[in-house]
Design a protein around this motif. Structure first.
Motif, mmCIF file in Angstrom:
data_model
loop_
_atom_site.group_PDB
_atom_site.id
_atom_site.type_symbol
_atom_site.label_atom_id
_atom_site.label_comp_id
_atom_site.label_asym_id
_atom_site.label_seq_id
_atom_site.Cartn_x
_atom_site.Cartn_y
_atom_site.Cartn_z
ATOM 1 N N ARG A 192 0.824 -1.208 0.000
ATOM 2 C CA ARG A 192 0.000 0.000 0.000
ATOM 3 C C ARG A 192 0.857 1.256 0.000
ATOM 4 N N LYS A 193 1.911 1.241 0.803
ATOM 5 C CA LYS A 193 2.805 2.387 0.841
ATOM 6 C C LYS A 193 3.531 2.548 -0.489
ATOM 7 N N ALA A 194 3.913 1.422 -1.089
ATOM 8 C CA ALA A 194 4.602 1.478 -2.379
ATOM 9 C C ALA A 194 3.709 2.088 -3.445
ATOM 10 N N GLU A 195 2.426 1.685 -3.463
ATOM 11 C CA GLU A 195 1.496 2.226 -4.450
ATOM 12 C C GLU A 195 1.369 3.735 -4.317
ATOM 13 N N LEU A 196 1.381 4.214 -3.067
ATOM 14 C CA LEU A 196 1.247 5.643 -2.821
ATOM 15 C C LEU A 196 2.522 6.414 -3.123
ATOM 16 N N MET A 197 3.683 5.845 -2.753
ATOM 17 C CA MET A 197 4.921 6.622 -2.728
ATOM 18 C C MET A 197 5.849 6.417 -3.923
ATOM 19 N N VAL A 198 5.735 5.299 -4.652
ATOM 20 C CA VAL A 198 6.671 5.054 -5.762
ATOM 21 C C VAL A 198 6.675 6.188 -6.780
ATOM 22 N N PRO A 199 5.501 6.680 -7.256
ATOM 23 C CA PRO A 199 5.558 7.799 -8.218
ATOM 24 C C PRO A 199 6.248 9.037 -7.648
ATOM 25 N N ALA A 200 6.019 9.326 -6.349
ATOM 26 C CA ALA A 200 6.617 10.516 -5.736
ATOM 27 C C ALA A 200 8.127 10.364 -5.600
ATOM 28 N N VAL A 201 8.584 9.198 -5.123
ATOM 29 C CA VAL A 201 10.024 8.972 -4.938
ATOM 30 C C VAL A 201 10.744 8.963 -6.283
ATOM 31 N N ALA A 202 10.178 8.252 -7.255
ATOM 32 C CA ALA A 202 10.801 8.187 -8.581
ATOM 33 C C ALA A 202 10.878 9.569 -9.216
ATOM 34 N N SER A 203 9.806 10.343 -9.104
ATOM 35 C CA SER A 203 9.810 11.702 -9.666
ATOM 36 C C SER A 203 10.861 12.569 -8.997
ATOM 37 N N GLY A 204 11.007 12.426 -7.669
ATOM 38 C CA GLY A 204 12.027 13.190 -6.953
ATOM 39 C C GLY A 204 13.427 12.855 -7.413
ATOM 40 N N LEU A 205 13.716 11.545 -7.576
ATOM 41 C CA LEU A 205 15.046 11.123 -8.031
ATOM 42 C C LEU A 205 15.350 11.647 -9.431
ATOM 43 N N ILE A 206 14.356 11.591 -10.321
ATOM 44 C CA ILE A 206 14.554 12.042 -11.700
ATOM 45 C C ILE A 206 14.731 13.556 -11.761
ATOM 46 N N CYS A 207 13.866 14.279 -11.052
ATOM 47 C CA CYS A 207 13.874 15.752 -11.137
ATOM 48 C C CYS A 207 15.084 16.370 -10.449
ATOM 49 N N GLY A 208 15.532 15.784 -9.330
ATOM 50 C CA GLY A 208 16.664 16.358 -8.603
ATOM 51 C C GLY A 208 17.933 16.361 -9.430
ATOM 52 N N GLU A 209 18.348 15.178 -9.900
ATOM 53 C CA GLU A 209 19.557 15.105 -10.718
ATOM 54 C C GLU A 209 19.346 15.789 -12.062
ATOM 55 N N GLY A 210 18.087 15.738 -12.558
ATOM 56 C CA GLY A 210 17.804 16.427 -13.816
ATOM 57 C C GLY A 210 17.988 17.925 -13.698
ATOM 58 N N LEU A 211 17.584 18.498 -12.557
ATOM 59 C CA LEU A 211 17.756 19.931 -12.360
ATOM 60 C C LEU A 211 19.231 20.306 -12.228
ATOM 61 N N TRP A 212 20.060 19.406 -11.669
ATOM 62 C CA TRP A 212 21.482 19.702 -11.530
ATOM 63 C C TRP A 212 22.155 19.848 -12.897
ATOM 64 N N ILE A 213 21.571 19.250 -13.925
ATOM 65 C CA ILE A 213 22.128 19.379 -15.278
ATOM 66 C C ILE A 213 22.242 20.855 -15.677
ATOM 67 N N LEU A 214 21.269 21.667 -15.257
ATOM 68 C CA LEU A 214 21.269 23.079 -15.660
ATOM 69 C C LEU A 214 22.498 23.823 -15.128
ATOM 70 N N PRO A 215 22.775 23.833 -13.803
ATOM 71 C CA PRO A 215 23.999 24.517 -13.348
ATOM 72 C C PRO A 215 25.282 23.860 -13.843
ATOM 73 N N SER A 216 25.291 22.529 -13.988
ATOM 74 C CA SER A 216 26.511 21.871 -14.475
ATOM 75 C C SER A 216 26.799 22.256 -15.924
ATOM 76 N N SER A 217 25.746 22.425 -16.726
ATOM 77 C CA SER A 217 25.934 22.859 -18.118
ATOM 78 C C SER A 217 26.451 24.292 -18.175
ATOM 79 N N ILE A 218 25.912 25.136 -17.313
ATOM 80 C CA ILE A 218 26.371 26.532 -17.271
ATOM 81 C C ILE A 218 27.847 26.595 -16.866
ATOM 82 N N LEU A 219 28.236 25.765 -15.894
ATOM 83 C CA LEU A 219 29.642 25.708 -15.481
ATOM 84 C C LEU A 219 30.531 25.240 -16.629
ATOM 85 N N ALA A 220 30.042 24.239 -17.394
ATOM 86 C CA ALA A 220 30.819 23.736 -18.532
ATOM 87 C C ALA A 220 30.963 24.810 -19.611
#
Length: 664
Positions: free
Chosen positions: A621-649
């Protein structure tokens, strides 16, 4: 527990065509006019979410070529963003209008339309296949005129091409929306799943919503900080945690290692288990068995002195065998869904009168109310006709200026057939959830490449592929989102305008996102991080359409026949014996991707699938509720870091440390 049971009950009711909660009954009475369902704050949120997802999708496009369906994730992020924003304003004593499911649907639709341009706009496939690096990787001048010319990416012409190609698709199926959604009652599973989630967000209570928001923010922060931390150790190429030889140096040489990418782990959590396992199986078959064996024949099957990137050497086997798998799977699915579509339409026409009588008897007052709300605000036929004709004329005039190889009369022929192709694709997607737009694009690519001939066939095929694919794909996405709007009581006019706004934003944001990567990183390098495998695949397909089998290295044709047949046989087994062994069969389309890219991302995605599998077993039950939220957080966090890392490059600021590993 009670809240989860209520969500499950509502989801079941929604799938049965019923969702008669008290809140929705009241909402029907106070529904806002469609002009108020689109808000300024919603458009701003859509720009932010769509831009973030465009950056994430572009990274996945240019690294593996696999992008998961992020519709549900976009709906979740819209809910998180707007709830956080309104609560913050309330703390400062500022009153705001209520955040409704209609506004949530509008933001999700606009965001998905925006990032869909980054996914399907060809930046990792047919448009990138036109650049000089891909031109050289696939033979270049050594193949003579049949190799065609190249066209370096520029923001100007790419933006103009996208505006011309993508907006036509918005008007292709508008007159048929009632037939597809109300009369045929097609499910559009992704659209329905998004509607279930949005309705759940606005009925499940604050406690569950708070858990999802907290889970998203926690893992978003972890992912962003982890991306920032890794950056310090990537001073040179092949440095850092992304090149950690997890299983030893010999395995690392054959791309078997865990690259510590939380983006891929999150993607693996969203993708079905069979997709992730198919990726791993393809990696073992190719990098674990085939490529080492073929490499032993260097000097016999292909010249030993060829550069590593040459399509006449090992790289040619990688590309064309991957093409064989992808084409075999695509051809089978295309034929299957076309058959299902024709059979279903024939059955509906044959039993039309009987179906109408039974359907009217079975409809609940709630069904009738849904349909009444969906049909009340009509979209005039002239809007669709004028929009299609005007944008079609602009494309006929404009595209030949961008690509002189693609003559105006080919564009006219393409747009004559495009609406019928779009209908077939949307109908099939409504039944099976498979958007087959890329297969229609590949058919156009082969036909145009062969028709135009050796001198200009490659470029004309790649450009024409994008025209057909864009119309068919955009029309299908609009129907899917209209299904979501139908179930969340959102006005079709608001949905069409949201899709148009999102498409316009995407046509601007996607080229900017692409150029961010293109200028900051070595995109298209077959040994680098941003391999962009589909660029080589699509250009190789165009060359194959022009030259035929003479483009293949020695013994490659026989291997291609074998893997093409393998893909068809696997699909036959999956359909004929679905319960016994079919569910264990790999997906050939997913298998083909690691053939060019490598194994590392498949390992990361399998870690994601292992996390979900374990979580579902221990706390379902917890997995059904939280998997989309956790997966989205993992994808969006590192995805957002691409922006400052690209600017630094781009600013030529390099990390201070190179962490690498050497044999003792």
């Amino acid at each position: 527990m009670a809240e989860r049971e209520e969500i499950e009950r509502e989801s079941k009711q929604l799938q049965d065509g019923v969702f008669e909660t008290e809140e929705i009954v009241e909402e029907k009475k106070r529904l806002q006019p469609w002009t108020q369902q689109i808000t300024i704050r919603g458009v701003v949120s859509s720009i932010i979410i769509g831009s973030l997802y465009s950056i994430i999708a572009m990274k996945l496009n240019l690294t593996t070529g696999i992008t998961p369906n992020l519709n549900v994730s976009a709906a979740l992020l819209a809910f998180v963003f707007m709830r956080s924003w309104t609560k913050m304003l309330h703390k400062f004593g500022i009153t705001t209008t209520p955040f409704t499911r209609q506004e949530n649907t509008m933001i999700q639709t606009c965001s998905v339309a925006c990032y869909s341009i980054a996914v399907g706009g060809g930046f990792g496939s047919y448009l990138l296949g036109l650049n000089k690096k891909t031109y050289e990787l696939t033979g270049g001048a050594t193949q003579g005129v049949s190799a065609g010319r190249y066209k370096e990416p520029e923001i100007g012409w790419m933006t103009a091409y996208l505006f011309l190609a993508c907006f036509v698709g918005l008007f292709a199926l508008i007159p048929l929306r009632k037939i597809l959604i109300v009369d045929y009652k097609l499910t559009f599973p992704s659209g329905m799943a998004t509607a279930v989630l949005i309705n759940g967000f606005h009925t499940m209570g604050d406690e569950s919503a708070k858990k999802q928001v907290a889970g998203f923010l926690r893992y978003f922060s972890v992912s962003f900080v982890w991306g920032f931390f890794q950056w310090f150790f990537t001073g040179k190429e092949e440095c850092g945690f992304a090149h950690f030889p997890t299983f030893g140096l010999e395995a690392y040489k054959n791309t078997f290692y865990f690259d510590f990418s939380l983006t891929y782990v999150g993607t693996g959590m969203i993708c079905p288990h069979i997709v992730n396992l198919s990726l791993l199986f393809g990696a073992v078959i190719s990098w674990g068995i085939m490529w080492p064996l073929i490499e032993k024949h260097k000097g016999n099957w292909y010249p030993a002195d060829l550069p590593e990137s040459s399509m006449r050497g090992l790289n040619g086997y990688k590309a064309f065998i991957a093409i064989a798998l992808i084409l075999g799977d695509g051809l089978y699915m295309f034929t299957k869904i076309l058959f299902i579509t024709c059979a279903s339409m024939h059955g509906r026409m044959k039993n039309k009168n009987k179906h109408i009588e039974v359907d009217d008897q079975n409809k609940t007052p709630n069904d009738l109310k849904q349909n009444e709300l969906f049909l009340r605000e009509t979209i005039p036929f002239w809007v669709a006709a004028v929009g299609y004709v005007v944008f079609g004329i602009l494309t006929v005039i404009g595209v030949p200026f961008i690509f002189p190889e693609l003559k105006w009369y080919y564009v006219i022929v393409a747009y004559i057939f495009a609406p019928s192709l779009a209908f077939c694709n949307a109908y099939g997607a409504g039944l099976t959830d498979f958007n087959m737009a890329y297969n229609y694009g590949k058919v156009a690519l082969f036909l145009l490449a062969a028709l135009v001939g050796k001198e200009h066939g490659v470029v004309a095929g790649l450009a024409g592929c994008g025209l057909i694919k864009s119309v068919v794909s955009v029309a299908c996405i609009l129907m899917q989102d209209l299904k979501t709007g139908h179930l969340t009581l959102t006005s079709p006019r608001a949905m069409l305008l949201s899709q148009s706004i999102g498409t316009a934003i995407g046509c601007v944001v996607a080229p900017l996102s692409f150029m961010l990567y293109y200028k900051a990183f070595d995109v298209g390098n077959p040994t680098g991080e941003f391999k962009a495998p589909y660029a080589v695949i699509y250009r190789s397909m165009a060359i194959l359409g022009v030259e035929g089998f003479s483009a293949l290295p020695d013994h490659c044709l026989q291997l291609c026949y074998g893997f093409f047949s393998f893909a068809i046989c696997i699909n036959l087994v999956k359909d004929m014996l679905p319960k016994k062994i079919g569910k264990w069969m790999p997906l050939p389309m997913a298998m083909g991707v690691p053939f060019l890219v490598g194994s590392y991302f498949a390992i990361s995605m399998c870690i994601g699938t292992a996390i979900v599998f374990t979580w579902e077993k221990l706390k379902p039950r917890k997995a059904e509720l939280m998997v989309p939220a956790v997966a989205s957080g993992l994808i969006c966090g590192e995805g957002l870091w691409i922006l400052p890392s690209s600017i630094l490059a781009l600013a030529k600021i390099k990390p201070p440390i190179c962490m690498t590993f050497l044999a003792s």
